[in-house]
Design an enzyme around this catalytic site. Structure first.
Site, PDB file in Angstrom:
ATOM      1  CB  CYS A 307      -0.874  -0.007   1.181  1.00  0.00           C
ATOM      2  SG  CYS A 307       0.088  -0.264   2.822  1.00  0.00           S
ATOM      3  CD  GLU A 404      -3.208   1.072  -4.179  1.00  0.00           C
ATOM      4  OE1 GLU A 404      -4.519   0.689  -3.843  1.00  0.00           O
ATOM      5  OE2 GLU A 404      -2.449   1.085  -2.972  1.00  0.00           O
TER       6      GLU A 404
END
Ligand code: NAP
Ligand code: MG
Length: 493
Positions: A307, A404
């Protein structure tokens, strides 16, 4: 005389023409995986009420490793009931000192079983054994050790206040650090006197099942920790259950938003650890070789399934060519392949779906006119793989720079002034992490104060410690895990 660039190229180790390390595979003879896992509820492994199972596979070989139950509402309800009973009968009444003893026991047992846990983590999730062995498993034990120490010191953690546990915590974790994410969730909840219902990710349930065995062997009172396997629906059933007092979720921003809506007005406490799109910023005065090594670690570590991965690189304009050449040189030496081989740097992509997502982003890049450089790595015939990828000729508005990707894909852009670097770094809906590479302390302070992100590294990247709080700004989440801050979401003061 050779020009400088030619000298450099002639000195480069060329792995493409056969120069390589001898294989050094970790053995699997010592591991023990059952054919089938139900749930772990009230101290026992139980079959699912609706009898539905799915396969968990090894993403490096596509081989089935085990069958795992798909939890229904009834399974979640049984787990919550067990957790509530354990809370009322034992865990909320036990002294912090005694809770701490159980947590220390779990920590030590993780250390004792470290080798088996590391191998299973690499088989189920695809990450290189070097990482599961040296990062995931030791950090998981570290989190239990750290929070065991707080269990009898909560009054010192919050002087003058009266910390009280919440009750039953519902916890949902992703597939990128399966055992470590379970540790991040379970250890602080136990230390603060809460009981737990936790759901591992669909593609990586096996180290959670091993942790359930450890918890059983550690003889925790029945029902204090319950594992319910399953997919998104099972997670939603935990979120919606009326007798859960707190939700702790780590996963995508999309699902985080769904959860936030679902519990609005319910009085449940919430922590969200969501996605990221971290900027790694290199100034002209940085130690370039050290920075390149850190950039490589920042994005190719765990196949970019991180992440806080440093997925956007910003380089000061006058050193951009040098940095790009050095990055490409270093990328070409990365060994992609068998996660169980101790030489492997980049393992398998966690699932077919995730590989498709990454490839879809690379397609967007092509459509947007990006320059995509991928290393030439020989890939195994089976499994899900993505060679380390560097993407140039992109701008702030490109999907690859904004969204992302969660894979080994690094975009590279340039800047001239610190103000421009800051503006570009902050031009994202995310705010989880970031990195700055410079020789000047003043620049470190200036930049880290200006970047809107929860975790910032200077002249290093992806360093974790149980004593440090971790969490995001903006769409990267709510609340903090780790450190003293990590106790707070599980307490009423
Ligand atoms: P995901 O799809 O959001 O899934 C996370 C977990 O939530 C899984 O266990 C998933 O089950 C479950 N889930 C799915 N839909 C749900 C729903 N409606 N209600 C409740 N639970 C639901 O994320 P992922 O793809 O597994 O993980 C990657 C993401 O996690 C990335 O965005 C990454 O940045 C983020 N992440 C953040 C941190 C952090 O600390 N900030 C750490 C690690 C990862 P299934 O597995 O069956 O889908
Ligand atoms: Mg798997």
């Amino acid at each position: 005389m050779l020009k400088e660039t030619e000298i450099k190229k002639s000195n480069r180790l060329d792995f493409s023409n056969g120069w390589s390390y001898a294989p050094a595979p970790e053995s699997t003879g010592h591991i023990n995986i059952r054919e089938k896992y139900g749930h772990f509820i009230n101290g026992k492994f139980v079959e699912p009420t609706e009898g539905e199972y799915f396969d968990t596979v090894n993403p490096a070989t596509e081989e089935k490793l085990a069958e795992v139950a798909n939890g229904s509402h009834a399974d979640v309800d049984a787990a919550v009931k067990a957790a509530r009973q354990a809370y009322n009968k034992y865990w909320s009444k036990m002294s912090g000192r005694d809770r701490g003893r159980y947590i220390y026991r779990i920590a030590r047992m993780i250390q004792e079983k470290a080798r088996e846990l590391a191998v299973i983590e690499s088989m189920d999730g695809g990450k290189p054994i070097r990482e599961s062995r040296d990062v995931d498993v030791p950090l998981a034990a570290g989190h239990f050790f750290y929070y065991a120490g707080w269990a009898d010191k909560l009054n010192y953690a919050f002087p003058g206040r009266e910390p009280r546990s919440l009750g039953v915590a519902g916890q949902i974790i992703p597939w990128n650090f399966p055992l470590l994410m379970a540790a991040w969730k379970i250890a602080p909840a136990l230390a603060t006197g809460n009981t737990i219902v936790i759901k591992p990710a669909e593609t990586t349930p096996l180290t959670s099942m091993k942790l359930a065995e450890i918890i059983q062997e550690a003889d925790l009172p029945h029902g204090v920790v319950n594992f319910v396997n399953g997919a998104g629906k099972t997670g939603a059933a935990i979120v919606d259950h009326p007798d859960v007092n707190k939700i702790a979720f780590t996963g995508s921003t999309g699902v985080g938003k769904i959860i936030q809506k679902a519990i609005a007005g319910s009085g449940k406490k919430l922590t969200l650890e969501l996605g990221g799109k971290a900027a790694n910023i290199i100034f002209e005065d940085a130690t370039i070789d050290q920075a390149v090594e850190g950039i490589i670690n920042g994005i190719f570590f765990n196949q970019g399934h991180v992440c806080c991965a440093g997925s956007r690189l910003f380089v000061q304009e006058n050193i951009a060519d040098e940095v790009r050449d050095k990055l490409i040189d270093r990328m070409s030496t990365l060994i992609v392949g068998d996660p169980l081989d101790k030489n492997t740097d980049v393992g398998a992509i966690n699932s077919k779906e995730q590989l498709e997502t990454i490839n879809r982003y690379l397609e967007y890049g092509v459509q947007d006119g990006a320059e995509i450089y991928q290393t030439k790595c020989a890939l195994p015939d089976k499994g899900y793989w993505c060679c380390p990828t560097l993407v140039g000729n992109v701008s702030q508005s490109h999907k690859l720079v904004q969204e992302e990707i969660f894979g080994p894909v690094l975009t590279i852009q340039t800047f001239r002034t610190p103000a421009e670097a800051l503006e570009k770094a902050n031009n994202t809906p995310y705010g989880l992490s970031g990195g700055v590479w410079t020789d000047k302390g003043s620049k470190i302070f200036g930049m880290t104060n200006g970047i809107r992100a929860g975790v910032l590294w200077a002249n290093t990247f992806n360093k974790f410690d149980p004593t440090s709080p971790f969490g995001g700004y903006k769409e990267s989440g709510l609340g903090r895990e780790g450190g003293l801050h990590g106790l707070l979401p599980y307490l009423e003061l």
